[in-house]
Design a protein around this motif. Structure first.
Motif, PDB file in Angstrom:
ATOM      1  N   UNK A 446      53.872  -0.040 -37.613  1.00 14.32           N
ATOM      2  CA  UNK A 446      54.995  -0.436 -36.769  1.00 14.32           C
ATOM      3  C   UNK A 446      56.330  -0.035 -37.364  1.00 14.32           C
ATOM      4  N   UNK A 447      56.481  -0.197 -38.669  1.00 11.72           N
ATOM      5  CA  UNK A 447      57.725   0.188 -39.325  1.00 11.72           C
ATOM      6  C   UNK A 447      57.928   1.702 -39.271  1.00 11.72           C
ATOM      7  N   UNK A 448      56.830   2.452 -39.463  1.00 10.75           N
ATOM      8  CA  UNK A 448      56.929   3.904 -39.362  1.00 10.75           C
ATOM      9  C   UNK A 448      57.266   4.335 -37.939  1.00 10.75           C
ATOM     10  N   UNK A 449      56.682   3.639 -36.940  1.00  7.55           N
ATOM     11  CA  UNK A 449      56.982   3.968 -35.550  1.00  7.55           C
ATOM     12  C   UNK A 449      58.465   3.756 -35.262  1.00  7.55           C
ATOM     13  N   UNK A 450      59.025   2.653 -35.776  1.00  9.67           N
ATOM     14  CA  UNK A 450      60.443   2.382 -35.563  1.00  9.67           C
ATOM     15  C   UNK A 450      61.302   3.455 -36.221  1.00  9.67           C
ATOM     16  N   UNK A 451      60.944   3.862 -37.436  1.00 12.32           N
ATOM     17  CA  UNK A 451      61.692   4.918 -38.125  1.00 12.32           C
ATOM     18  C   UNK A 451      61.586   6.235 -37.377  1.00 12.32           C
ATOM     19  N   UNK A 452      60.384   6.541 -36.879  1.00 11.46           N
ATOM     20  CA  UNK A 452      60.197   7.767 -36.108  1.00 11.46           C
ATOM     21  C   UNK A 452      61.038   7.748 -34.834  1.00 11.46           C
ATOM     22  N   UNK A 453      61.054   6.621 -34.143  1.00 13.05           N
ATOM     23  CA  UNK A 453      61.828   6.536 -32.895  1.00 13.05           C
ATOM     24  C   UNK A 453      63.316   6.685 -33.157  1.00 13.05           C
ATOM     25  N   UNK A 454      63.808   6.108 -34.259  1.00 18.15           N
ATOM     26  CA  UNK A 454      65.232   6.297 -34.616  1.00 18.15           C
ATOM     27  C   UNK A 454      65.524   7.776 -34.860  1.00 18.15           C
ATOM     28  N   UNK A 455      64.609   8.438 -35.535  1.00 19.10           N
ATOM     29  CA  UNK A 455      64.796   9.857 -35.825  1.00 19.10           C
ATOM     30  C   UNK A 455      64.757  10.675 -34.537  1.00 19.10           C
ATOM     31  N   UNK A 456      63.829  10.365 -33.653  1.00 18.58           N
ATOM     32  CA  UNK A 456      63.736  11.093 -32.386  1.00 18.58           C
ATOM     33  C   UNK A 456      64.986  10.895 -31.531  1.00 18.58           C
ATOM     34  N   UNK A 457      65.528   9.690 -31.565  1.00 14.88           N
ATOM     35  CA  UNK A 457      66.767   9.429 -30.814  1.00 14.88           C
ATOM     36  C   UNK A 457      67.915  10.276 -31.359  1.00 14.88           C
ATOM     37  N   UNK A 458      68.007  10.349 -32.696  1.00 17.21           N
ATOM     38  CA  UNK A 458      69.069  11.152 -33.305  1.00 17.21           C
ATOM     39  C   UNK A 458      68.899  12.627 -32.969  1.00 17.21           C
ATOM     40  N   UNK A 459      67.666  13.108 -32.984  1.00 15.99           N
ATOM     41  CA  UNK A 459      67.410  14.519 -32.666  1.00 15.99           C
ATOM     42  C   UNK A 459      67.776  14.803 -31.210  1.00 15.99           C
ATOM     43  N   UNK A 460      67.420  13.896 -30.319  1.00 13.45           N
ATOM     44  CA  UNK A 460      67.735  14.085 -28.902  1.00 13.45           C
ATOM     45  C   UNK A 460      69.261  14.148 -28.681  1.00 13.45           C
ATOM     46  N   UNK A 461      69.997  13.377 -29.491  1.00 12.30           N
ATOM     47  CA  UNK A 461      71.446  13.275 -29.284  1.00 12.30           C
ATOM     48  C   UNK A 461      72.237  14.347 -30.024  1.00 12.30           C
ATOM     49  N   UNK A 462      71.745  14.790 -31.189  1.00 13.54           N
ATOM     50  CA  UNK A 462      72.607  15.609 -32.058  1.00 13.54           C
ATOM     51  C   UNK A 462      72.057  16.989 -32.402  1.00 13.54           C
ATOM     52  N   UNK A 463      70.752  17.245 -32.240  1.00  7.56           N
ATOM     53  CA  UNK A 463      70.205  18.500 -32.773  1.00  7.56           C
ATOM     54  C   UNK A 463      70.714  19.737 -32.044  1.00  7.56           C
ATOM     55  N   UNK A 464      71.186  19.573 -30.815  1.00 12.20           N
ATOM     56  CA  UNK A 464      71.692  20.739 -30.075  1.00 12.20           C
ATOM     57  C   UNK A 464      73.141  21.062 -30.409  1.00 12.20           C
ATOM     58  N   UNK A 465      73.797  20.207 -31.198  1.00  7.51           N
ATOM     59  CA  UNK A 465      75.180  20.446 -31.596  1.00  7.51           C
ATOM     60  C   UNK A 465      75.235  21.480 -32.717  1.00  7.51           C
ATOM     61  N   UNK A 466      76.401  22.076 -32.961  1.00  9.93           N
ATOM     62  CA  UNK A 466      76.531  22.980 -34.109  1.00  9.93           C
ATOM     63  C   UNK A 466      76.167  22.243 -35.397  1.00  9.93           C
ATOM     64  N   UNK A 467      75.501  22.919 -36.343  1.00  6.52           N
ATOM     65  CA  UNK A 467      75.054  22.238 -37.561  1.00  6.52           C
ATOM     66  C   UNK A 467      76.148  21.459 -38.270  1.00  6.52           C
ATOM     67  N   UNK A 468      77.336  22.002 -38.365  1.00  3.31           N
ATOM     68  CA  UNK A 468      78.406  21.304 -39.082  1.00  3.31           C
ATOM     69  C   UNK A 468      78.699  19.952 -38.450  1.00  3.31           C
ATOM     70  N   UNK A 469      78.607  19.887 -37.112  1.00  4.08           N
ATOM     71  CA  UNK A 469      78.844  18.617 -36.413  1.00  4.08           C
ATOM     72  C   UNK A 469      77.614  17.714 -36.506  1.00  4.08           C
ATOM     73  N   UNK A 470      76.439  18.302 -36.293  1.00  5.35           N
ATOM     74  CA  UNK A 470      75.206  17.504 -36.295  1.00  5.35           C
ATOM     75  C   UNK A 470      74.980  16.827 -37.635  1.00  5.35           C
ATOM     76  N   UNK A 471      75.366  17.479 -38.718  1.00 14.69           N
ATOM     77  CA  UNK A 471      75.115  16.935 -40.050  1.00 14.69           C
ATOM     78  C   UNK A 471      75.968  15.714 -40.357  1.00 14.69           C
ATOM     79  N   UNK A 472      76.924  15.396 -39.502  1.00 15.58           N
ATOM     80  CA  UNK A 472      77.664  14.141 -39.675  1.00 15.58           C
ATOM     81  C   UNK A 472      76.784  12.933 -39.378  1.00 15.58           C
ATOM     82  N   UNK A 473      75.727  13.161 -38.625  1.00 16.03           N
ATOM     83  CA  UNK A 473      74.770  12.085 -38.354  1.00 16.03           C
ATOM     84  C   UNK A 473      73.841  11.910 -39.561  1.00 16.03           C
ATOM     85  N   UNK A 474      73.656  10.678 -40.013  1.00 15.01           N
ATOM     86  CA  UNK A 474      72.891  10.412 -41.235  1.00 15.01           C
ATOM     87  C   UNK A 474      71.443  10.875 -41.110  1.00 15.01           C
TER      88      UNK A 474
END
Length: 928
Positions: A446-474
């Motif tokens: 369950x803890x891994x699932x929560x961590x994975x979902x947080x990561x997937x949310x960040x990827x959905x929101x930021x991965x299409x941005x330019x790397x310099x901008x995307x890397x501001x996300x932790x």
């Protein structure tokens, strides 16, 4: 990105299927397919690399120790129609098996078949053998091929014994459905069944083996009675795939007795093959020789007595326990029907096998695939109860997850297409800790699932941005750090990898695989068209037998020191075509060291098998030789731990090396050892007949008398936990040796880079070594493979000619191993000669004195503190000292080269039993 696997498969169709193509043929096919990939040089390079990797893989035949036996296969070949084998071979070809591996499998299984009983022989025969492979190396395909060939040759009934877990039995049944039966077994045992052909049945369904078990149910006699099935009425061979569970074995026994006996004696006169997969698990009789056998062992032996013509073949990658049937009775081992008295066959893994040698025995020391876990104790202690609540994940586990996600992106960029991708997480044997107990206790999954979902949310929101901008996300920054640390040289820069994260990571899911979640939790078959990307969290269900498809990252934190248990837990072994460089294995440092040590021990076992094969020895002679090895002690103690208080074993020193890896953690015994060593060196310096040799290397004294060595050993103190090196027992052996045998010794004192210390009339720089408190009260001198001395230390005292002979032996071994692994052999001058080769040419025994400058490698993983050993003891002007012994091969009578060891099993149980997987936890299935 174009799916390069599609182009590879097109090329494979055009290449000759029945032989290994040449490199020129492969390159020509790639050029002819240029219109498909538009002459894109990067795609061309990927396709060519994959084809070369796949097509040039080969598998050599193995070798066997055999008792007297008359070969029969070649003489009967004209009358054997290879129906089952031919369609299985075609099935493997369609699965992309390289021609070289398929050819090797064909020849290997012919060899093994020839060691079985001849089913055309009408007289009574009972043969017992063992086939030894590697963990996750394709043993299932090997025994599937053997089953097909045995059925073609006339075996009418096949019993396949799997492990003790139902999910693994079902996995094995499904594979036999595809490779031998040809139909979905879950439908075959229904009155109103559907004709669901699978695997080989799709190639040729004219004939069909009968199956008495299914992928949904183990053996039930009531089902067979309802359907009116019996062995005597069958035209085609029948197979059962059953767990090694007492009740199920009894059910099969009773049904066979009641409905299938055909002779006046009550025996069944049908050629029968019993294959025991994972033969070291549950099958072995671990009771005292004067006691009744264990229940599963007894039931298997009862099955064997029911048939007049039978062959029993054990299949295992860890044969330690199988060699120890009746371990205290050297002659009585042949009285056990499961001892492989007739043959032991050693399989050769294909050259692309990703196994222990490649991971843990890399001479370069680069440890490309290994990462150490040193931060997990606070989150998940090694020892915890079933109701333990995990509230946070270790940082190393979160990092491992990020690495897995980045690896998915890289595999996509390499054009793999819809392949399976897995991550293994094994940190607890308890299902509640793995799966959780509700919203307030989500467990590791369950803890891994929560961590994975947080990561997937960040990827959905930021991965299409330019790397310099995307890397501001932790989170994106953490994924970038994983790429930077592990995969910077993977062939793709970060902007490219970041752009691939969305499609690579969003399909990833987490699954708990254990008794609670059910046997079908991890269903790769349901995702065969798209590929399953999964983080699998489990315990024992992930520890033996289960194959994790496309395994990239393994995070394993379980405590055991048993050779067979530890190797079988290594689900990360196997085949990693095109992504081996991406694989990472996270282990505690002590497990890394033990894996290195065990990999060495297993390789030595194979080397001894090959040596005895060349000498034309029998399985009995090999069994006796292996039992006399000091490395057998842990297996012996495990076999006896339920009943014995103390074990006495006879151990050979011939050709062996010993080191005091474990030392007392208290000052007094350490200072006593130091005092003994100082007195020993001072006395040797003033003894007539002892000379000091001054070659390059360690200080060396020659001519020290055997009795002086024995006295030193008798006074040198080690903990009771030091099973492999018992100086008292070796001293007693030296005392009783006849005059003229090992009379004179070499004594060497290696020098390191630490602070100098006076010993005798010279000062020496001490050897820097890390030590751990493991268990508390014991100092374990750590390092790769539990070694005190540096590699090559046993060269001390050899002549130039002897050292050159050792190098030649090492080069011969390197040539042989390079051929097995399909790689370029090293030049003689490039070889780092292992000490076993120096030992092989040694004419005098060697004592090594290691004066250490220790550094306590202590964390919560290793030592929790306490009054008994709060840290390194203060030795004042003294020093921590360890000793090593190197014995040449001895030609004298065996009684003159054996030491009598004692193992305190009570102490052994205190130290090891809490961490050994014996099936007494929530994740072990014993009920059908």
């Amino acid at each position: 990105m174009m799916n390069t696997d599609i182009i590879v498969n097109m090329a494979l169709v055009a290449l000759p299927p029945d032989r290994v193509p040449t490199e020129d043929e492969i390159r020509e096919i790639v050029e002819r397919l240029a219109p498909v990939y538009g002459s894109d040089e990067s795609i061309k390079a990927q396709v060519l690399s994959k084809l070369l990797t796949r097509c040039l893989v080969k598998m050599d035949t193995g070798f066997a120790l055999v008792e007297k036996h008359v070969p029969w296969v070649h003489a009967r070949r004209p009358e054997i129609e290879p129906y089952y084998w031919d369609r299985f071979k075609q099935w493997l070809q369609r699965q992309g098996w390289p021609a070289g591996v398929l050819s090797g499998l064909d020849r290997t299984t012919d060899d093994v078949l020839d060691l079985l009983g001849n089913p055309a022989e009408l007289n009574t025969w009972k043969r017992r053998g063992l086939v030894m492979g590697d963990v996750q190396s394709g043993k299932t395909a090997t025994y599937s091929a053997l089953i097909c060939k045995a059925a073609d040759a006339g075996y009418r009934f096949i019993i396949l014994l799997t492990g003790t877990i139902e999910s693994l039995r079902q996995q094995t049944q499904a594979r036999l459905d595809e490779g031998f039966v040809g139909f979905d077994s879950s439908e075959l045992l229904k009155r109103n069944r559907r004709d669901l052909r699978v695997g080989v049945g799709l190639i040729d369904g004219r004939r069909q083996a009968t199956v008495f078990t299914s992928s949904s149910a183990d053996f039930r006699s009531t089902t067979l009675d309802t359907l009116g099935l019996g062995l005597n009425a069958l035209r085609e061979p029948a197979i059962v795939v059953i767990k090694k569970h007492t009740k199920i074995l009894e059910n099969l026994r009773d049904w066979l007795r009641s409905y299938n006996t055909t002779t006046q004696s009550g025996a069944i006169d049908i050629p029968t093959l019993i294959i025991d997969d994972e033969a070291d698990n549950a099958s072995i009789n671990t009771n005292d020789e004067n006691s009744d056998p264990t229940r599963v062992n007894e039931r298997i032996r009862e099955l064997l007595t029911l048939f007049r013509r039978t062959t029993y073949v054990g299949i295992t990658a860890t044969p330690f326990a199988n060699i120890f049937v009746n371990p205290d009775d050297q002659d009585g081992m042949l009285g056990d029907d499961l001892f492989p008295r007739d043959f032991i066959y050693t399989l050769q893994a294909p050259t692309n096998y990703f196994g222990p040698r490649r991971i843990f025995m890399d001479d370069s020391g680069s440890a490309l695939h290994l990462r150490s876990i040193d931060d997990a104790a606070a989150a998940i202690p090694f020892k915890h109860r079933p109701n333990f609540k995990v509230t946070a994940l270790p940082g190393s586990l979160i990092k491992a997850l990020h690495i897995f996600l980045v690896a998915n992106a890289i595999r996509d960029l390499r054009g793999e297409g819809p392949t399976h991708r897995s991550m293994l997480v094994n940190v607890s044997q308890f299902t509640g800790v793995q799966s959780g107990r509700g919203p307030d206790d989500p467990g590791v999954e369950g803890l891994l699932r929560a961590e994975l979902e947080r990561t997937q949310t960040a990827i959905r929101s930021f991965s299409s941005l330019p790397p310099a901008t995307a890397l501001d996300n932790a989170t994106i920054a953490a994924l970038h750090a994983a790429w930077e640390e592990e995969y910077r040289d993977c062939g793709f820069d970060w902007p490219t990898v970041q752009g691939a994260l969305r499609n690579a990571v969003l399909p990833v899911t987490t699954i708990a695989v254990n008794q609670r979640t059910g046997p079908r939790a991890l269903n790769y078959k349901a995702h065969k068209d798209t590929g399953l990307r999964v983080v699998a969290v489990g315990g024992n269900s992930l520890s033996r037998g289960l194959t994790l498809e496309g395994l990239v990252v393994s995070y394993f934190r379980r405590s055991t020191k048993m050779y067979d248990t530890l190797l079988q837990m290594g689900r990360w072994f196997g085949y990693r075509p095109g992504y081996e460089d991406l694989c990472r294995v996270w282990l505690p440092q002590d497990a890394i060291d033990w894996y290195g040590h065990i990999s060495d021990a297993t390789q030595e076992l194979r080397s001894e098998l090959k040596r005895m094969y060349r000498l034309r020895r029998t399985p009995k002679e090999f069994g006796l030789a292996v039992r006399a090895s000091p490395d057998s002690l842990l297996v012996t103690a495990r076999n006896k731990m339920r009943t014995a208080k103390e074990i006495t074993r006879v151990i050979s020193v011939s050709g062996e090396a010993f080191e005091s890896v474990e030392l007392h953690a208290r000052a007094k015994p350490l200072l006593d050892n130091w005092s003994q060593i100082k007195s020993f060196v001072e006395a040797a310096e003033s003894t007539t007949g002892v000379s000091e040799i001054q070659p390059s290397g360690p200080r060396l004294m020659r001519g020290v008398h055997r009795q002086v060595i024995a006295d030193l050993l008798r006074n040198f103190k080690v903990p009771e936990t030091e099973f492999r090196f018992q100086p008292d027992a070796i001293a007693a052996l030296l005392d009783r040796m006849p005059t003229g045998l090992m009379e004179e010794w070499d004594v060497a004192i290696p020098e390191g880079e630490g602070d100098p210390i006076q010993i005798g009339h010279r000062k020496f720089k001490r050897l820097k070594r890390k030590v751990r408190m493991d268990p508390p009260g014991v100092l374990e001198v750590s390092g790769a493979k539990r070694r005190v001395g540096s590699r090559g230390v046993e060269k001390a005292g050899l002549t130039v000619d002897e050292a050159e002979k050792a190098r030649r032996l090492a080069h011969e071994a390197e040539v042989e191993m390079a051929a097995e692994e399909g790689r370029k052999k090293k030049l003689p001058e490039e070889i780092n000669v292992a000490d076993k080769f120096y030992r092989a040419v040694r004419s005098r025994p060697l004592l090594l004195i290691h004066v250490l400058e220790p550094e306590l490698a202590m964390s919560q993983e290793d030592f929790s503190g306490g009054e008994d050993c709060p840290g390194l003891p203060d030795l004042g002007e003294g020093a921590l000292v360890a000793i090593g012994l190197s014995f040449p091969r001895l030609d004298a009578g065996i009684t003159q080269t054996l030491a009598r060891y004692k193992i305190n099993v009570v102490k052994w149980r205190e130290i090891f039993s809490s961490s050994i997987e014996l099936g007494d936890d929530d994740d072990f299935e014993e009920e059908p």
